[in-house]
Scaffold this motif. Structure first.
Motif, short mmCIF file in Angstrom:
data_model
loop_
_atom_site.label_atom_id
_atom_site.label_comp_id
_atom_site.label_asym_id
_atom_site.label_seq_id
_atom_site.Cartn_x
_atom_site.Cartn_y
_atom_site.Cartn_z
N PHE A 112 -57.90 -53.12 69.68
CA PHE A 112 -59.50 -53.05 69.35
C PHE A 112 -59.69 -51.56 69.19
CE2 PHE A 112 -59.53 -57.33 70.59
CZ PHE A 112 -60.58 -57.99 69.90
N TYR A 113 -58.99 -50.70 69.76
CA TYR A 113 -59.14 -49.31 69.65
C TYR A 113 -58.03 -48.59 70.11
CZ TYR A 113 -60.26 -49.15 74.81
OH TYR A 113 -59.97 -49.41 76.08
N VAL A 128 -54.91 -49.80 72.31
CA VAL A 128 -55.28 -50.75 73.54
C VAL A 128 -55.41 -52.04 72.79
CG1 VAL A 128 -57.14 -51.27 75.09
CG2 VAL A 128 -56.55 -48.83 74.60
N TYR A 129 -54.56 -53.06 73.62
CA TYR A 129 -54.43 -54.46 73.20
C TYR A 129 -55.41 -55.25 74.46
CZ TYR A 129 -52.27 -58.82 72.47
OH TYR A 129 -51.90 -60.17 72.06
N PRO A 212 -64.12 -41.92 74.92
CA PRO A 212 -64.22 -42.23 73.54
C PRO A 212 -63.39 -43.33 73.01
CG PRO A 212 -63.99 -39.90 73.98
CD PRO A 212 -63.61 -40.55 75.23
N VAL A 213 -64.10 -43.86 72.06
CA VAL A 213 -63.30 -45.07 71.61
C VAL A 213 -63.05 -44.72 70.03
CG1 VAL A 213 -63.43 -47.35 70.84
CG2 VAL A 213 -64.68 -46.71 73.04
N PHE A 214 -61.82 -44.79 69.78
CA PHE A 214 -61.26 -44.51 68.36
C PHE A 214 -60.76 -45.44 67.68
CE2 PHE A 214 -60.47 -40.55 70.85
CZ PHE A 214 -61.50 -39.77 70.20
N MET A 215 -60.66 -45.40 66.48
CA MET A 215 -60.04 -46.64 65.52
C MET A 215 -58.44 -46.62 66.07
SD MET A 215 -62.53 -47.68 63.68
CE MET A 215 -61.59 -48.55 62.55
N PRO A 216 -57.85 -47.87 66.02
CA PRO A 216 -56.51 -48.24 66.48
C PRO A 216 -55.65 -47.69 65.16
CG PRO A 216 -57.46 -50.07 65.88
CD PRO A 216 -58.94 -49.14 65.57
#
Length: 535
Positions: A112-113, A128-129, A212-216
């Motif tokens: 997801f990220y 992150v799975y 922070p949440v980045f694109m996977p």
């Protein structure tokens, strides 16, 4: 939606991969329905036996491990960039050894990220799975729980979001899922708020991610059934799937699951695939030094494949790179049709011959060309160009090409005449095969339509009427291809309520496609030679 109910009750398909030779593949996709939304994983190796069956209101998935060291797994992928996945699923039945370490799961899962940067850093490190699952153990216990893990350079580790930062998994207390009962599972990530939310029916929880949440780097979500411990088996049903982009209730609209291998190219950034106005639209943007592609791959035996290809004027060509290599884009149809060394193949891909027709552009106007490459090695790392003309690995087919123009393309192996036939519109070119014609090993024989962009370019292409013949069964009508092998495959019982008639797909022994990655790697050698855009 096309009327597929009669087909669902009448068609039985088995895809078995335990022998080298299979009956010819037959399929046709006119993209009149959402046939690119879902795929199932039918790859082969020695770790599991899995099957899929499309019934009137659900997809039944079965998985069984082949040893105590392996995990059996079946996947129903839901493609398209999304920060969420919701599915109504049931864990129907399990057969497990009396051992707490033996288990079965029905789950929604995905990457997801990324914790480090958009698109990841150094491969998929930091991805992150997340999995939300209904779980049954061999000791008779059952639970619903979530687990979160991050990718490392050499493995993975838990992300400690639960129990005051001491655990990477958390269960719903006092909830015991019932066998055969559908539950709605949902996972979503709010990027702006930095929150992870998950739920089972009306039981919902959230946790702050604290960063922070980045694109996977590897973007993929699916519904899965897994099983560990032998002898054993797990059966689960999927009744609906929703993402940020669509929601599909299988009782109202049965999923159109074609013969496609999972669209692993879509895990990477810069690629989109969709059905638009009754055609497949493929868009790929490459990095400055990149060579990026998006394929619709089908594994199976066919001496003929055809499709209508169109290169859109929306495509853009970047300038010549710093190392002097030209940028290019193309859309193509190709496949491995025969081996010239031994029946059933020899030394993996050695002797396999790949044939292709493509519309390509690197400067000026588009051109239509055809190619043949013979692999001299097990992994296509060294090839001979069989229709080379001067310095070009490929030959012009004799049809003037233009943007925004559909071209019917066909490639056919004529075994009796000893010819490869390449056709565009009414123009045909042939290549005389001067060697024996054998069938490759079945899981190394594949066909594919593909769009490709290099060195900062963007390709937009369309594919239509992708098929083995004009009268092949339509994917839109749940007419899945008949690829029954020469020997009986292992079959499994179906869980859940209702009848068992439907379209069934069996993939004995799941696994990877290292050979296919090797074939694609051969392209890196080919593109160094002007207009040699094959493979």
């Amino acid at each position: 939606m096309p009327d597929g109910r009669a087909a669902l009750s009448a068609i039985a398909l088995t895809l078995a991969t335990t022998v080298s030779h299979a009956q010819p593949l037959e399929f046709a996709d006119d993209f009149s329905t959402e046939s690119l939304r879902f795929t199932v994983d039918r790859r082969t190796d020695d770790r599991s036996v899995r099957s899929y069956e499309v019934l009137e209101d659900r997809v039944v998935m079965t998985a069984a491990a082949t040893s105590n060291d392996d995990q059996g797994q079946a996947d129903l992928d839901a493609w398209g960039r999304s920060d969420s996945i919701t599915a109504r699923i049931s864990l129907d039945s399990v057969d497990l050894p009396v051992d707490r370490d033996a288990d079965a799961k029905a789950r929604i899962a995905g990457t997801f990220y990324n914790e480090m940067a958009d698109g990841g850093s150094n491969g998929n490190i930091g991805d992150v799975y997340i999995q939300l699952r209904l779980r049954a153990r061999g000791d008779g216990s059952r639970e619903a729980s979530i687990c979160v893990d991050r990718e490392l350079e050499d493995g993975s580790e838990g992300v400690l979001l639960f129990e005051n930062g001491s655990a990477n998994c958390e269960s719903f207390p006092d909830f015991v899922p019932e066998f055969g009962t559908p539950y709605t599972l949902s996972v979503s990530v709010d990027r702006e708020a930095g929150m992870l939310t998950w739920s089972v029916d009306d039981m919902e929880r959230s946790v702050a991610l604290g960063q922070p949440v980045f694109m996977p780097a590897r973007d993929r979500r699916s519904v899965q059934v897994t099983q560990e411990g032998t002898p054993g088996e797990a059966v689960a049903s999927v009744y609906s799937i929703a993402t940020d982009n669509y929601a599909q209730d299988f009782a109202l609209e049965a999923p159109a699951i074609g013969p496609y291998r999972p669209f692993f190219d879509l895990e990477n950034p810069g690629r989109t695939l969709a059905v638009v106005d009754g055609r497949a639209r493929l868009e790929v943007t490459s990095g400055v030094d990149g060579d990026e592609r998006l394929a619709l791959p089908v594994i199976g035996d066919s001496d003929r494949i055809e499709a209508t290809l169109e290169l859109s004027s929306e495509s853009t060509i970047a300038g010549t790179s710093a190392d002097g290599e030209e940028a290019s884009v193309d859309v193509s149809l190709g496949g491995t049709f025969y081996n010239d060394t031994a029946e059933g193949g020899f030394n993996e891909n050695e002797g396999n011959v790949f044939s292709e027709v493509f519309i390509g552009l690197d400067e000026g106007d588009p051109t239509l060309r055809y190619c043949m490459f013979r692999s001299n090695t097990a992994d296509f790392s060294d090839t001979n160009a069989l229709v080379a003309v001067g310095d070009d690995d490929c030959a012009e087919i004799g049809v003037a090409a233009a943007f925004d123009t559909p071209y019917p393309v066909a490639i056919e192996l004529d075994r009796d005449a000893g010819l490869m036939r390449f056709t565009v519109s009414e123009t045909e070119r042939t290549h005389t095969i001067a060697t024996p014609i054998y069938s490759p090993e079945s899981d190394r024989r594949f066909i594919r339509a593909r769009a490709r962009a290099q060195r900062g370019s963007t390709v937009v292409a369309y594919v239509d009427d992708y098929r083995t013949s004009a009268d092949a069964p339509l994917v839109a009508n749940n007419g899945m291809p008949d690829t029954t092998a020469d020997t009986d495959s292992t079959t499994s019982s179906n869980g859940g309520s209702g009848g068992s008639s439907g379209c069934s797909i069996h993939g004995d022994r799941s696994g990877g496609l290292t050979w296919l990655l090797g074939l694609f790697a051969a392209a890196a050698l080919v593109v160094r030679r002007r207009r040699g855009d094959a493979l």
